[in-house]
Scaffold this motif. Sequence first.
Motif, PDB file in Angstrom:
ATOM      1  N   GLY A   1       0.838  -1.191   0.000  1.00  0.00           N
ATOM      2  CA  GLY A   1       0.000   0.000   0.000  1.00  0.00           C
ATOM      3  C   GLY A   1       0.869   1.236   0.000  1.00  0.00           C
ATOM      4  N   SER A   2       0.339   2.328  -0.573  1.00  0.00           N
ATOM      5  CA  SER A   2       1.080   3.585  -0.624  1.00  0.00           C
ATOM      6  C   SER A   2       0.103   4.749  -0.545  1.00  0.00           C
ATOM      7  CB  SER A   2       1.872   3.673  -1.936  1.00  0.00           C
ATOM      8  OG  SER A   2       2.493   4.940  -2.054  1.00  0.00           O
ATOM      9  N   ASN A   3       0.530   5.822   0.087  1.00  0.00           N
ATOM     10  CA  ASN A   3      -0.279   7.042   0.125  1.00  0.00           C
ATOM     11  C   ASN A   3       0.173   8.060  -0.915  1.00  0.00           C
ATOM     12  OD1 ASN A   3      -2.074   6.352   2.241  1.00  0.00           O
ATOM     13  ND2 ASN A   3      -0.452   6.731   3.724  1.00  0.00           N
ATOM     14  N   ASN A   4       1.297   7.779  -1.611  1.00  0.00           N
ATOM     15  CA  ASN A   4       1.794   8.757  -2.576  1.00  0.00           C
ATOM     16  C   ASN A   4       2.241   8.135  -3.904  1.00  0.00           C
ATOM     17  OD1 ASN A   4       4.243   7.536  -1.978  1.00  0.00           O
ATOM     18  ND2 ASN A   4       4.999   9.252  -0.736  1.00  0.00           N
ATOM     19  N   GLY A   5       2.173   6.822  -4.048  1.00  0.00           N
ATOM     20  CA  GLY A   5       2.542   6.173  -5.301  1.00  0.00           C
ATOM     21  C   GLY A   5       4.029   5.941  -5.491  1.00  0.00           C
ATOM     22  N   SER A   6       4.850   6.364  -4.521  1.00  0.00           N
ATOM     23  CA  SER A   6       6.288   6.129  -4.661  1.00  0.00           C
ATOM     24  C   SER A   6       6.903   5.451  -3.430  1.00  0.00           C
ATOM     25  CB  SER A   6       7.027   7.435  -4.972  1.00  0.00           C
ATOM     26  OG  SER A   6       6.811   8.379  -3.964  1.00  0.00           O
ATOM     27  N   ASP A   7       6.334   5.663  -2.258  1.00  0.00           N
ATOM     28  CA  ASP A   7       6.800   5.002  -1.044  1.00  0.00           C
ATOM     29  C   ASP A   7       5.799   3.906  -0.702  1.00  0.00           C
ATOM     30  OD1 ASP A   7       9.011   6.797  -0.593  1.00  0.00           O
ATOM     31  OD2 ASP A   7       7.526   8.279   0.032  1.00  0.00           O
ATOM     32  N   TRP A   8       6.274   2.655  -0.654  1.00  0.00           N
ATOM     33  CA  TRP A   8       5.379   1.505  -0.505  1.00  0.00           C
ATOM     34  C   TRP A   8       5.623   0.773   0.802  1.00  0.00           C
ATOM     35  CZ3 TRP A   8       1.525   0.882  -3.948  1.00  0.00           C
ATOM     36  CH2 TRP A   8       1.621   1.631  -5.121  1.00  0.00           C
TER      37      TRP A   8
END
Length: 108
Positions: free
Chosen positions: A83-90
């Motif tokens: 899951g990610s809240n910003n599309g780059s940190d998972w």
Amino acid sequence: TDLTVPANAQKNVISRSDVINAPNEARNAFNNTFTTGWATSNASSEHWIQYQFKDEAPIVGGYRLWPYKGNSAAGWTAWKFFGSNNGSDWDLLDERSGIATITSGKTF
């Protein structure tokens, strides 16, 4: 939250690493039927699918997997769920391995 995507709705964005052909596009992974599905061209490679919410993302409490088009031989035995809240940190939310073949829908 139900991620089922109606065939003509494109509110949220679904992307993928690979697809074998147009009838097996990634959006089919969320259409609540196993008469269609998402399929990749190379089963020996790692693949990913991403579901990006346009509005506020829900809290994920679980997920459900079905065998591709009801074919348990085309299923998975290991995977990672991120899951990610910003599309780059998972963040790794779940990891499974050694799973017996999934023959019908299974919730994790």
